[in-house]
Design an enzyme around this catalytic site. Structure first.
Site, PDB file in Angstrom:
ATOM      1  NE  ARG A 207      44.698  38.658  46.065  1.00  0.00           N
ATOM      2  CZ  ARG A 207      43.581  38.493  45.832  1.00  0.00           C
ATOM      3  NH1 ARG A 207      43.433  38.669  44.091  1.00  0.00           N
ATOM      4  NH2 ARG A 207      41.697  39.223  46.624  1.00  0.00           N
ATOM      5  CB  ALA A 271      48.925  41.554  28.613  1.00  0.00           C
ATOM      6  CG  ASP A 291      44.692  36.118  37.753  1.00  0.00           C
ATOM      7  OD1 ASP A 291      43.739  35.253  37.575  1.00  0.00           O
ATOM      8  OD2 ASP A 291      44.146  37.539  38.472  1.00  0.00           O
ATOM      9  CB  CYS A 331      39.289  32.733  36.591  1.00  0.00           C
ATOM     10  SG  CYS A 331      39.238  34.290  35.176  1.00  0.00           S
TER      11      CYS A 331
HETATM   12  N1  SAH Z   1      45.133  39.505  38.741  1.00  0.00           N
HETATM   13  C1  SAH Z   1      43.709  40.277  39.450  1.00  0.00           C
HETATM   14  C2  SAH Z   1      42.318  40.240  38.946  1.00  0.00           C
HETATM   15  C3  SAH Z   1      42.287  40.332  37.057  1.00  0.00           C
HETATM   16  S1  SAH Z   1      41.625  40.148  36.218  1.00  0.00           S
HETATM   17  C4  SAH Z   1      43.250  40.446  41.178  1.00  0.00           C
HETATM   18  O1  SAH Z   1      43.628  39.400  41.257  1.00  0.00           O
HETATM   19  O2  SAH Z   1      42.526  40.824  41.469  1.00  0.00           O
HETATM   20  C5  SAH Z   1      41.875  40.528  34.306  1.00  0.00           C
HETATM   21  C6  SAH Z   1      42.229  42.231  33.667  1.00  0.00           C
HETATM   22  O3  SAH Z   1      43.250  41.947  33.251  1.00  0.00           O
HETATM   23  C7  SAH Z   1      41.765  42.626  34.806  1.00  0.00           C
HETATM   24  O4  SAH Z   1      41.764  43.918  35.690  1.00  0.00           O
HETATM   25  C8  SAH Z   1      41.805  43.515  32.822  1.00  0.00           C
HETATM   26  O5  SAH Z   1      41.602  45.159  32.522  1.00  0.00           O
HETATM   27  C9  SAH Z   1      42.865  43.281  32.324  1.00  0.00           C
HETATM   28  N2  SAH Z   1      43.517  43.204  30.984  1.00  0.00           N
HETATM   29  C10 SAH Z   1      41.858  42.599  29.983  1.00  0.00           C
HETATM   30  N3  SAH Z   1      42.581  42.118  28.600  1.00  0.00           N
HETATM   31  C11 SAH Z   1      43.393  42.860  28.965  1.00  0.00           C
HETATM   32  C12 SAH Z   1      44.778  43.406  27.707  1.00  0.00           C
HETATM   33  N4  SAH Z   1      44.895  42.626  26.572  1.00  0.00           N
HETATM   34  N5  SAH Z   1      46.217  43.718  28.474  1.00  0.00           N
HETATM   35  C13 SAH Z   1      46.177  43.983  29.896  1.00  0.00           C
HETATM   36  N6  SAH Z   1      45.019  44.026  30.261  1.00  0.00           N
HETATM   37  C14 SAH Z   1      44.039  43.327  30.138  1.00  0.00           C
END
Ligand code: SAH
Length: 388
Positions: A207, A271, A291, A331
């Site tokens: 980050r 997404a 991410d 991850c």
């Molecule tokens: N970047 C964040 C962690 C991301 S964890 C950090 O550094 O803290 C992954 C995230 O993806 C979660 O918040 C989850 O709600 C979201 N997620 C999972 N599937 C998704 C999708 N299809 N579209 C959008 N968000 C999604």
């Protein structure tokens, strides 16, 4: 337990090569159904050291000490935990939330300890370790002097150890929200009900790296509490934080307000769909953080996961303005470095863009990935620049 556990030559070989696990299939005879600290010997009687024993798990033994003469008592736990905390001493001034103990990475198998300001969140991830809970908590209380210790023992992996799942207050009191600082950015962690132990501490350095290249119009895709978005907001004109979880984005907005950022907006959407739509609208971003959650939860799900990663990456690549930067991560433990790079290469090809690999990253220093213990590492990151 007084009797030593006997292991095969193959099991002993793992320890000799530096890996701390011995599998149930490499035990000779049955050591019984009581979890705990056990002495381990080879078939010929040669002492191999001490381990945590988990009767129900495939990972039967986790190495504590190769010295058969060691005594695994309160003092032993204290010394090991003190060494782990000492390795992070320099971090505390830059980030008030960081990992103090990264399990096997700190030679403290199956133990996770995260610090959130004055509070600690722990995870006991094996049946053997559970029997040492008292010594671990005492050591943490003495060494870190926390205002409270919470156990996030609701991690699904505990089921493989036949351990109960739940969240337990072990010491003092722990608030629902804890405000922490991360290299100048403030955010709220959610120790009781947030993901993992309350935040994704494992992306901290990535980050910061993203913050350093942030400019223009920025996108944080899979934003959760907006952790990347907050680092983007300092350098970018405007930031969009996208996630499918409404409550996660609510926290992202609270975090933006906490920092006085007014250039951050949130979008609740899938997404995959949103990226496709944005491409259709010919949107462009100068800085993107991507991410996603672990698409590959196990080996059989890898092919589908690779398709998912390729899809989101190629879409994000297409949204980059010329000269724009994409930080992309995975991850998934099962998606190793070579596969991650292959996937990015495929995505770049499919996207029709020319991209330069500017940096290849992994976990922050408080999540040590130990060579020879692949399970201690799972995060891969790449900083890609659109050349045209
Ligand atoms: N970047 C964040 C962690 C991301 S964890 C950090 O550094 O803290 C992954 C995230 O993806 C979660 O918040 C989850 O709600 C979201 N997620 C999972 N599937 C998704 C999708 N299809 N579209 C959008 N968000 C999604």
């Amino acid at each position: 337990m007084s009797d030593a556990v006997l292991v095969s030559a193959r099991g002993a070989g793992r320890w000799l090569r530096g890996h701390p696990w011995i599998f149930a299939t490499d035990l000779l005879g049955s050591p019984g159904d009581r979890a705990g600290v056990v002495a381990v010997r080879e078939r010929n009687g040669r002492p191999l050291g001490w381990a945590l024993y988990s009767p129900a798990s495939q990972i039967a033994l986790r190495l504590l000490d190769r010295d058969a003469g060691a005594t695994i008592d309160a003092g032993w736990w204290r010394a090991r935990i003190a060494a782990a905390i000492e390795r992070r001493a320099a971090l505390a001034t830059r980030a008030t939330a960081h990992r103090l103990v990264h399990g096997e990475g700190d030679a403290l198998p199956s133990l996770v300890v995260d610090r959130y300001d004055r509070w600690l969140v722990v995870q006991f991830m094996s049946a053997g370790l559970e029997t040492c809970r008292g010594a671990v908590v005492d050591a943490l209380r003495d060494l870190a002097e926390p205002a409270g210790i919470l156990a996030r023992n609701d991690a699904a992996l505990r089921a493989k150890e036949q351990l109960p799942l739940g969240v337990e207050l072990l010491d003092g009191s722990v608030p629902r929200e804890i405000e922490v600082t991360e290299h100048g950015v403030r955010y709220l962690a959610a120790p009781w009900d947030g993901q993992k132990t309350g935040a994704f501490l494992d992306q901290r350095e990535n980050r910061v790296a993203v913050g350093a290249v942030a400019r223009g119009r920025a996108l944080d895709c899979f934003a959760y509490h907006g952790s990347f978005a907050l680092h983007l907001a300092g350098g970018a004109r405007e930031v969009t934080a996208l996630d499918s979880s409404g409550p996660a984005l609510e926290r992202a907005r609270a975090n933006a307000a906490l920092n006085g950022f007014t250039n951050l907006t949130t979008v609740e959407a899938d997404a995959f769909e949103w990226l496709r739509e944005a491409e259709r609208r010919r949107e462009r971003f100068d800085t993107i953080a991507l991410d996603p959650p672990a698409f590959a939860k196990n080996k059989p799900s890898l092919p589908a996961a690779v398709r998912g990663y390729t899809e989101v990456n190629l879409r994000a690549m297409r949204l980059l303005a010329p000269g724009g930067m994409l930080f992309t991560a995975s991850c998934s433990f099962h998606l190793g470095r070579p596969m991650f790079l292959d996937m990015l290469q495929q995505a770049a090809q499919d996207s029709g863009r020319r991209l330069a690999l500017r940096a290849f990253t992994g976990q922050p220093s408080d999540h040590p990935e130990v060579l020879g213990i692949p399970e201690t590492g799972y995060i891969k990151g790449a900083m890609l620049e659109a050349l045209e």
